[in-house]
Write a protein that holds these residues in place. Structure first.
Motif, PDB file in Angstrom:
ATOM      1  N   LYS A 396       0.460  -1.118   0.310  1.00  0.00           N
ATOM      2  CA  LYS A 396      -0.062  -0.347  -0.191  1.00  0.00           C
ATOM      3  C   LYS A 396       0.813   1.306   0.273  1.00  0.00           C
ATOM      4  CE  LYS A 396      -3.851  -2.392   2.438  1.00  0.00           C
ATOM      5  NZ  LYS A 396      -4.856  -1.548   3.717  1.00  0.00           N
ATOM      6  N   GLU A 399      -0.019   7.645   1.869  1.00  0.00           N
ATOM      7  CA  GLU A 399      -1.214   8.255   2.355  1.00  0.00           C
ATOM      8  C   GLU A 399      -2.184   6.560   1.704  1.00  0.00           C
ATOM      9  OE1 GLU A 399      -1.711   9.786  -1.237  1.00  0.00           O
ATOM     10  OE2 GLU A 399       0.508  11.736  -0.595  1.00  0.00           O
ATOM     11  N   GLU A 400      -2.668   5.895   1.883  1.00  0.00           N
ATOM     12  CA  GLU A 400      -3.706   4.951   1.541  1.00  0.00           C
ATOM     13  C   GLU A 400      -3.561   4.560   2.860  1.00  0.00           C
ATOM     14  OE1 GLU A 400      -5.393   0.864  -1.150  1.00  0.00           O
ATOM     15  OE2 GLU A 400      -3.511   1.761  -1.415  1.00  0.00           O
ATOM     16  N   HIS A 403      -4.792   6.352   5.513  1.00  0.00           N
ATOM     17  CA  HIS A 403      -6.095   6.580   5.414  1.00  0.00           C
ATOM     18  C   HIS A 403      -6.458   4.892   6.309  1.00  0.00           C
ATOM     19  CE1 HIS A 403     -10.031   7.285   4.316  1.00  0.00           C
ATOM     20  NE2 HIS A 403     -10.250   6.080   3.255  1.00  0.00           N
ATOM     21  N   HIS A 404      -6.571   3.605   5.837  1.00  0.00           N
ATOM     22  CA  HIS A 404      -7.152   3.247   6.570  1.00  0.00           C
ATOM     23  C   HIS A 404      -6.738   2.539   7.684  1.00  0.00           C
ATOM     24  CE1 HIS A 404      -6.677   0.804   2.199  1.00  0.00           C
ATOM     25  NE2 HIS A 404      -7.952   1.585   1.585  1.00  0.00           N
TER      26      HIS A 404
END
Length: 618
Positions: A396, A399-400, A403-404
């Motif tokens: 990943k 940023e992702e 976010h998760h």
């Protein structure tokens, strides 16, 4: 010797449940008789006896009785018996049924053989339960029987404390009198005064013993009943013991240390006691005076349970201790293992204590805990999440991934909030149940004291306020018939007549329905609304369906149907109206069929209720 209560059944064939039992012994030449009196939950009283030595019935060559027969006392079946006691060949029963006893006062009944006057009847024997004349005007709260004497304590009144009476053999001071004259009738113990109870309470609290005019402290605002000064009595072979305002008072013989005398008697100089009386010092875990809660006497020893659940013993040598050392404590019981009940025998003590059972280990975790565990693991530094992300996908982006992680934190907070909300709701539910149980228990004790002074149709302001709060289930069987009354003068014979009329009409209707030749002209003319009984089978399954008592095949289905049919023929001008089944079912849950029928007829006879079932708009 073995006694069995399993064969005792009521009129319906149901096994009776034991509520209380008392034992007593009596010697005659080379034989020894042991007697028992049993009080069942239904209020029935049974007695039995057996002989040792010569044989089962006291005759030469007779076989021992392995299971003596229990003899019922029909004269006590119409009264509400609340306590029983047994001495050497005589029995005592405390009842609270105003209809039989000429009022709603607590009364005494006694029967048996008592050469020393322990029956309190002025004579030595009585073949049937007989009211003790000396206590006819008293409201007795507790009773205890020794081998040849009896002690009784009365309820405290608002203007004066309840007195303690004793009668029977007066030797060794077991009756509490300065003179050793046998008493064949109840006599007040003069030195058990309100000032003595105040001095005992002051000694326990460590305050100066200044007697007051009250028999007990003023009632708390959360309690509507007057505190009882004498809460429990017990008698041994030649001594008597009672609990007065949390302290123990012993009087009688002291040859085996039954009075609990010891070297340390704090505050004993302030107590005005006779030479044959003593107040044992019961110490709690902190070394201060403990509050006595339960009491029991053996022939030559005593046992007491304090408020911390500890057991104090004194008297006959049960653990190789010397007589005169005062009460000693059993180490096996205490706050973590409190004693809730106890019973004394000649040379032993039986205790029932609360034990915390181990909770079974949970093999499977709830789903919420598994999710929270994963959330905590995913938020730890260095967690790659390879076990949750397919291997053929690239890692990943930062940023992702951030976010998760924020989504996981939000989900964790939502799960925790939901778990906390469920815990709060469960805690509130438990608190509501505990408050309800405490209120029911408190109201039951209040109504038990109010029943002797209850006058139907003239309730006091206090009783009216308690009535609006609801009656506890345990007293509805007694209070409802007294409050509803029987203005219509309905007898059991009248109830059976209307039941039979309803049965004959139902059988005739079934026979006419099976006859294909019958016409409308052959049907008997209808003079009332007796045909409305056909609606009863449709309404009963819908009456309190969650209880399942009144459905087809339920335990109260037939009784409720017969009561409603009998009322339809009792009042054919009204007949059966939908909704009557709920009223009859509610009465039948707490009353036998005849009393439920009397209550239904008298309730529907009142103008306020009768107008609802007439279906008349005017």
């Amino acid at each position: 010797m073995e006694w069995s209560l399993s064969m005792l059944k009521d009129e319906a064939g149901q096994h009776l449940q034991l509520r209380d039992v008392a034992l007593g012994g009596f010697s005659r030449k080379s034989s020894y008789r042991i007697a028992a009196i049993a009080l069942m939950d239904s209020g029935d009283v049974f007695s039995s006896q057996a002989w040792y030595g010569d044989g089962g019935d006291g005759q030469k060559g007779s076989a021992p009785m392995a299971c003596p027969a229990w003899v019922p006392w029909p004269s006590l079946q119409s009264t509400l018996v609340v306590a029983v006691a047994c001495g050497s060949g005589f029995c005592m029963a405390l009842t609270a049924h105003g209809e039989l006893m000429g009022g709603a006062e607590l009364q005494w009944s006694a029967w048996g053989e008592a050469p020393d006057g322990a029956l309190g009847l002025g004579g030595s024997a009585a073949s049937e339960p007989t009211l003790v004349p000396g206590l006819a005007r008293c409201r007795v709260a507790a009773v205890a029987c020794g081998e040849s004497h009896t002690v009784a304590a009365c309820f405290d009144e608002e203007d004066q404390p309840g007195a303690v009476y004793s009668w029977g053999l007066a030797k060794d001071g077991r009756l509490g009198y300065l003179d050793e004259v046998n008493q064949r009738e109840p006599r007040v113990i003069p030195w058990l005064t309100a000032e003595l109870g105040d001095s005992l309470a002051a000694r326990r609290e460590g305050a100066p013993g200044t007697p007051t005019l009250r028999a007990s402290p003023p009632p708390r605002r959360s309690s509507l009943r007057l505190p009882q000064r004498i809460t429990q009595l017990s008698c041994g072979l030649r001594h008597s013991v009672l609990i007065c305002q949390g302290a123990v008072i012993c009087f009688g013989a002291d040859d085996y240390g039954q009075l609990g005398r010891s070297a340390k008697q704090r505050g004993s100089q302030r107590l005005r006691l006779p030479a044959f009386a003593n107040c044992p010092v019961l110490e709690d875990s902190c070394g201060s005076d403990a509050v006595a809660r339960r009491l029991c006497c053996g022939p030559l020893h005593c046992a007491c349970v304090c408020s911390q659940g500890r057991v104090h013993l004194w008297g006959l040598d049960l653990r190789d201790r010397q007589v005169g050392q005062g009460p000693w404590v059993l180490d096996s019981f205490g706050p973590e293992r409190p004693v809730v009940a106890l019973c004394c025998g000649p040379h032993f003590l039986v205790c029932s204590a609360e034990v915390a059972l181990p909770r079974p280990a949970e093999t499977e975790l709830p789903q919420e805990e598994l999710l929270l565990e994963y959330c905590e693991e995913s938020l730890t530094p260095g967690f790659a999440g390879s076990c949750w992300r397919p291997s053929h996908l690239p890692p990943k982006p930062e940023e992702e991934s951030e976010h998760h992680k924020n989504l996981v934190r939000d989900f964790e907070r939502s799960v925790q909030r939901r778990l906390q909300q469920e815990q709060r709701e469960e805690q509130q539910r438990r608190e509501r149940e505990e408050r309800r149980e405490r209120r029911l228990q408190e109201h039951t004790e209040i109504w038990t004291q109010l029943l002797p002074s209850f006058v139907p149709g003239e309730p006091s302001a206090r009783m009216a306020r308690l009535w609006r709060q609801g009656l506890p289930p345990k007293v509805r069987e007694v209070v409802w018939p007294m409050a509803i009354g029987n203005v219509l003068r309905i007898t059991p014979e009248l109830f059976e007549i209307h039941k039979q009329r309803a049965l004959d009409a139902r059988l005739a209707q079934e026979a006419s329905a099976s006859n294909v030749l019958i016409t409308l002209n052959d049907a008997p003319p209808s003079r009332g609304k007796e045909q409305s009984t056909s609606c009863i089978p449709f309404d009963l399954p819908r009456t309190f369906p969650t209880l399942a008592f009144f459905c087809e095949g339920g335990p109260l289905h037939e009784d409720c149907a017969r009561i409603l049919e009998a009322y339809t023929f009792f009042r054919p001008d009204i007949g059966y109206v939908q909704g009557m089944s709920y009223l009859a079912a509610m009465l039948l849950l707490y009353l036998p069929p005849y009393q439920a029928f009397v209550g239904l007829c008298n309730l529907l006879n009142t103008p306020s209720v009768l107008g609802l079932y007439r279906l008349d708009e005017r």
